[in-house]
Design an enzyme around this catalytic site. Structure first.
Site, PDB file in Angstrom:
ATOM      1  N   ASP A  53       4.673 -13.171  -2.436  1.00 15.40           N
ATOM      2  CA  ASP A  53       6.051 -13.677  -2.316  1.00 15.40           C
ATOM      3  C   ASP A  53       6.341 -14.383  -1.001  1.00 15.40           C
ATOM      4  O   ASP A  53       7.411 -14.982  -0.856  1.00 15.40           O
ATOM      5  CB  ASP A  53       7.019 -12.494  -2.465  1.00 15.40           C
ATOM      6  CG  ASP A  53       6.941 -11.919  -3.872  1.00 15.40           C
ATOM      7  OD1 ASP A  53       6.585 -10.739  -4.017  1.00 15.40           O
ATOM      8  OD2 ASP A  53       7.192 -12.692  -4.826  1.00 15.40           O
ATOM      9  N   HIS A  89       9.973  -5.632  -5.326  1.00 11.67           N
ATOM     10  CA  HIS A  89       9.019  -6.139  -6.320  1.00 11.67           C
ATOM     11  C   HIS A  89       9.235  -7.639  -6.513  1.00 11.67           C
ATOM     12  O   HIS A  89       9.115  -8.392  -5.559  1.00 11.67           O
ATOM     13  CB  HIS A  89       9.200  -5.319  -7.616  1.00 11.67           C
ATOM     14  CG  HIS A  89       8.171  -5.523  -8.678  1.00 11.67           C
ATOM     15  ND1 HIS A  89       6.941  -6.078  -8.474  1.00 11.67           N
ATOM     16  CD2 HIS A  89       8.205  -5.202  -9.998  1.00 11.67           C
ATOM     17  CE1 HIS A  89       6.261  -6.103  -9.610  1.00 11.67           C
ATOM     18  NE2 HIS A  89       7.006  -5.587 -10.555  1.00 11.67           N
ATOM     19  N   HIS A 114       2.001  -4.379   0.741  1.00 10.40           N
ATOM     20  CA  HIS A 114       1.692  -4.238  -0.685  1.00 10.40           C
ATOM     21  C   HIS A 114       1.109  -2.851  -0.921  1.00 10.40           C
ATOM     22  O   HIS A 114       0.373  -2.332  -0.094  1.00 10.40           O
ATOM     23  CB  HIS A 114       0.662  -5.296  -1.107  1.00 10.40           C
ATOM     24  CG  HIS A 114       0.618  -5.525  -2.573  1.00 10.40           C
ATOM     25  ND1 HIS A 114      -0.075  -4.710  -3.436  1.00 10.40           N
ATOM     26  CD2 HIS A 114       1.210  -6.461  -3.340  1.00 10.40           C
ATOM     27  CE1 HIS A 114       0.073  -5.153  -4.675  1.00 10.40           C
ATOM     28  NE2 HIS A 114       0.851  -6.205  -4.653  1.00 10.40           N
TER      29      HIS A 114
HETATM   30  C1  SDX Z   1       5.181  -7.585  -5.542  1.00 14.82           C
HETATM   31  O1  SDX Z   1       2.495  -3.837  -7.238  1.00 14.82           O
HETATM   32  C2  SDX Z   1       2.292  -5.083  -7.413  1.00 14.82           C
HETATM   33  O2  SDX Z   1       1.206  -5.494  -7.788  1.00 14.82           O
HETATM   34  C3  SDX Z   1       3.499  -5.962  -7.125  1.00 14.82           C
HETATM   35  C4  SDX Z   1       3.238  -7.474  -7.123  1.00 14.82           C
HETATM   36  C5  SDX Z   1       2.907  -7.997  -8.529  1.00 14.82           C
HETATM   37  O3  SDX Z   1       2.316  -9.093  -8.612  1.00 14.82           O
HETATM   38  O4  SDX Z   1       3.348  -7.349  -9.516  1.00 14.82           O
HETATM   39  O5  SDX Z   1       2.177  -7.782  -6.233  1.00 14.82           O
HETATM   40  C6  SDX Z   1       4.492  -8.238  -6.682  1.00 14.82           C
HETATM   41  O6  SDX Z   1       6.048  -6.786  -5.758  1.00 14.82           O
HETATM   42  C7  SDX Z   1       4.718  -7.871  -4.136  1.00 14.82           C
HETATM   43  C8  SDX Z   1       5.490  -7.046  -3.069  1.00 14.82           C
HETATM   44  C9  SDX Z   1       6.821  -7.753  -2.827  1.00 14.82           C
HETATM   45  N1  SDX Z   1       7.689  -6.898  -1.971  1.00 14.82           N
HETATM   46  C10 SDX Z   1       7.967  -7.221  -0.706  1.00 14.82           C
HETATM   47  O7  SDX Z   1       7.454  -8.179  -0.102  1.00 14.82           O
HETATM   48  C11 SDX Z   1       9.017  -6.318  -0.050  1.00 14.82           C
HETATM   49  C12 SDX Z   1       8.528  -5.898   1.330  1.00 14.82           C
HETATM   50  N2  SDX Z   1       7.395  -4.970   1.177  1.00 14.82           N
HETATM   51  C13 SDX Z   1       7.695  -3.537   1.176  1.00 14.82           C
HETATM   52  O8  SDX Z   1       8.899  -3.197   0.566  1.00 14.82           O
HETATM   53  C14 SDX Z   1       6.473  -2.710   0.808  1.00 14.82           C
HETATM   54  O9  SDX Z   1       5.419  -3.234   1.516  1.00 14.82           O
HETATM   55  C15 SDX Z   1       6.077  -2.552  -0.645  1.00 14.82           C
HETATM   56  C16 SDX Z   1       7.182  -2.036  -1.471  1.00 14.82           C
HETATM   57  C17 SDX Z   1       5.595  -3.853  -1.189  1.00 14.82           C
HETATM   58  C18 SDX Z   1       4.924  -1.535  -0.683  1.00 14.82           C
HETATM   59  O10 SDX Z   1       5.439  -0.330  -0.258  1.00 14.82           O
HETATM   60  P1  SDX Z   1       4.523   0.983  -0.175  1.00 14.82           P
HETATM   61  O11 SDX Z   1       3.168   0.744  -0.703  1.00 14.82           O
HETATM   62  O12 SDX Z   1       5.306   2.129  -0.754  1.00 14.82           O
HETATM   63  O13 SDX Z   1       4.330   1.162   1.334  1.00 14.82           O
HETATM   64  P2  SDX Z   1       5.266   2.025   2.266  1.00 14.82           P
HETATM   65  O14 SDX Z   1       6.698   1.684   1.998  1.00 14.82           O
HETATM   66  O15 SDX Z   1       4.852   3.451   2.162  1.00 14.82           O
HETATM   67  O16 SDX Z   1       4.905   1.432   3.701  1.00 14.82           O
HETATM   68  C19 SDX Z   1       3.918   2.021   4.535  1.00 14.82           C
HETATM   69  C20 SDX Z   1       4.453   1.781   5.936  1.00 14.82           C
HETATM   70  C21 SDX Z   1       5.843   2.358   6.179  1.00 14.82           C
HETATM   71  O17 SDX Z   1       5.958   2.607   7.574  1.00 14.82           O
HETATM   72  P3  SDX Z   1       5.786   4.165   8.116  1.00 14.82           P
HETATM   73  O18 SDX Z   1       6.842   4.983   7.375  1.00 14.82           O
HETATM   74  O19 SDX Z   1       4.365   4.578   7.774  1.00 14.82           O
HETATM   75  O20 SDX Z   1       6.051   4.082   9.602  1.00 14.82           O
HETATM   76  O21 SDX Z   1       4.582   0.362   6.174  1.00 14.82           O
HETATM   77  C22 SDX Z   1       5.955   0.057   6.403  1.00 14.82           C
HETATM   78  C23 SDX Z   1       6.770   1.208   5.862  1.00 14.82           C
HETATM   79  O22 SDX Z   1       8.015   1.303   6.567  1.00 14.82           O
HETATM   80  N3  SDX Z   1       6.223  -1.176   5.666  1.00 14.82           N
HETATM   81  C24 SDX Z   1       6.913  -2.213   6.131  1.00 14.82           C
HETATM   82  C25 SDX Z   1       6.868  -3.185   5.124  1.00 14.82           C
HETATM   83  N4  SDX Z   1       6.186  -2.721   4.086  1.00 14.82           N
HETATM   84  C26 SDX Z   1       5.793  -1.471   4.411  1.00 14.82           C
HETATM   85  N5  SDX Z   1       7.540  -2.398   7.316  1.00 14.82           N
HETATM   86  C27 SDX Z   1       8.151  -3.587   7.469  1.00 14.82           C
HETATM   87  N6  SDX Z   1       8.159  -4.586   6.549  1.00 14.82           N
HETATM   88  C28 SDX Z   1       7.532  -4.409   5.372  1.00 14.82           C
HETATM   89  N7  SDX Z   1       7.540  -5.369   4.481  1.00 14.82           N
END
Ligand code: SDX
Length: 429
Positions: free
Chosen positions: A364, A266, A307
């Site tokens: 971010d 997050h 996201h």
């Molecule tokens: C913020 O919610 C908000 O509005 C938050 C925010 C706000 O203003 O409040 O926008 C701020 O938190 C932005 C996000 C910052 N976080 C990151 O940048 C961390 C990296 N991102 C991930 O951790 C992830 O993308 C999340 C947590 C942001 C979202 O996760 P989800 O929606 O639960 O998605 P998921 O984990 O189910 O991913 C779907 C697929 C998976 O692969 P498969 O299992 O289908 O093979 O995508 C992959 C994940 O492994 N994946 C990633 C990835 N993000 C998702 N793979 C590599 N790198 C990534 N960053």
């Protein structure tokens, strides 16, 4: 919200269950499942992937089309034409202020920028190398011990005073957490300055010489505050709402939001992006890094990408990237990490792994590069996010408390042991 249609839930061997469907002004309709408990059923939605926990008028996100509106105003417009305190007014009151309203709001914030003189002693309890977010969790949570006279959540005036106190004092508390970590004296607010200028002077000013804020950096800081101000029902805002639903005081609720924001998935992602770029080090290492990200057996993630809601470009990331170039060009800074980030983005946007999963840069990915250009240390990146998001947390908290609400209390699918008799120690294996 208006009831449009109804859903019919048919379960084998049971009477069909009618569920009302409501439509908002924008976005998907919702199915009201609140009647299911009385029928012996729960919905099951870990991570709230398909759950609307509340209705709200504050912020709208269309993740497929990369749309972000605050009270109907597009984030790109607000970032370009507004300023942070005006966005605060908009989020809290629902409309852009006229000149008189804005002046009154800005002056009210100015009147609350100082913290109780006793608060500074809280910082001495921390080690000098404490993470500033740890300090923020502790100090903000302690504010209710100093401002108990504005904790009556059922009094709209008390809620308004708390809102002004929190919006005004977060920059002071944040700057103090930085000064403490570098062993410099705390700087008092200078109310002759604007909000972002004041913050930068408290961060980087010293008693030894005059400190003149660079207007380019102040503008960039203010734009970063705007871009992080609110984002619908994200994890930290939902935490604040849940804490607020118990009747907890506003300072405790905001402290819970700060704690939730800290996670690297997050608000901690901005700090994690810079660490990731540091680890990659050079463009020649990008292919190996991306290979690790795509390896199922490797937990490496491309921080700043992906996201829960945006399955297209995060509109804030677009503005952030443009601001990055503006600030670095104006300052004549050549930051190799910007080149690295752009090269990484270019690779990811073409790679099937990211395209198939609709992973795009989020707010971010570029913010840390601007913060670094402003002179903010990496450990303070999430503190900046918390400072800015305080107004969003308050707006949602106020929206909930200001109308009838119930304590939030989700249920579960129980998969544990059925009832069994106690086993005396002598009989255990
Ligand atoms: C913020 O919610 C908000 O509005 C938050 C925010 C706000 O203003 O409040 O926008 C701020 O938190 C932005 C996000 C910052 N976080 C990151 O940048 C961390 C990296 N991102 C991930 O951790 C992830 O993308 C999340 C947590 C942001 C979202 O996760 P989800 O929606 O639960 O998605 P998921 O984990 O189910 O991913 C779907 C697929 C998976 O692969 P498969 O299992 O289908 O093979 O995508 C992959 C994940 O492994 N994946 C990633 C990835 N993000 C998702 N793979 C590599 N790198 C990534 N960053």
């Amino acid at each position: 919200m208006s009831q449009q249609k109804k859903a019919i839930l048919t379960i084998e061997g049971r009477e069909p269950i009618e569920l009302p469907i409501y439509a908002g002004t924008l976005g998907p309709d919702v199915v009201d499942v609140s009647s299911l408990t009385a029928k012996g059923l729960f919905t099951y939605d870990p991570g709230f992937m398909s759950t609307a926990a509340t209705k709200s008028d504050i912020t709208f996100i269309d993740g497929d089309n990369g749309v972000l509106l605050h009270r109907g105003y597009a984030i790109a417009d607000l970032a370009e034409k507004s300023d942070y305190l005006e966005v605060c007014y908009l989020l809290l009151n629902g409309e852009l202020p006229n000149a008189e309203q804005k002046e009154k709001f800005v002056n009210m914030v100015r009147r609350h920028t100082m913290v109780h003189e006793q608060l500074q002693f809280f910082y001495r309890g921390f080690r000098r190398d404490a993470h500033p977010m740890a300090i923020m969790c502790g100090v903000v949570g302690a504010l209710s011990a100093f401002y108990h006279d504005s904790t009556d959540i059922n009094d709209p005036h008390s809620r308004e005073v708390s809102a002004f106190r929190l919006i005004a004092k977060m920059p002071t508390i944040a700057a103090m957490s930085y000064k403490y970590s570098v062993g410099q004296p705390f700087q008092y607010p200078d109310n002759t300055l604007g909000y972002s200028e004041n913050f930068l002077k408290m961060m980087f000013g010293t008693p030894c010489e005059p400190y003149v804020v660079n207007p380019v950096l102040a503008k960039a800081m203010d734009r970063i505050f705007i871009l992080h101000a609110d984002h619908e029902q994200n994890a930290s805002t939902s935490t604040v709402r849940l804490a607020g639903s118990t009747g907890a005081n506003p300072f405790a609720c905001i402290a819970s939001g700060i704690a939730a924001l800290w996670g690297p998935s997050h608000g901690g992602a901005n700090e994690a992006v810079l660490k990731m770029l540091d680890e990659i080090g050079d463009v020649k290492n990008l292919d190996a890094f991306v290979k690790r990200v795509k390896d199922k057996n490797d937990s490496t993630k491309l921080m700043g990408f992906g996201h829960r809601v945006y399955k297209n470009f995060d509109p804030r990331a677009k503005v952030m990237k443009q601001t990055c170039h503006e600030v670095l060009n104006t300052l004549g800074i050549h930051d190799p990490q910007l080149e690295l980030a752009m090269a990484l983005e270019e690779i990811a946007l073409k790679d099937e792994y990211f395209v198939a999963r609709k992973l795009y840069p989020n707010v971010d990915f570029y913010s840390g590069i601007i913060l670094k250009a402003i002179g903010i240390p990496t450990s303070m990146f999430t503190v900046i996010f918390a400072l800015s998001r305080t107004v969003g947390w308050i707006a949602h908290w106020n929206e909930m408390i200001g109308s009838p609400y119930k304590i939030g209390r989700p249920r579960q699918l129980y998969t544990g042991a059925t009832e069994r008799n106690y086993v005396a120690m002598s009989e255990r294996k």
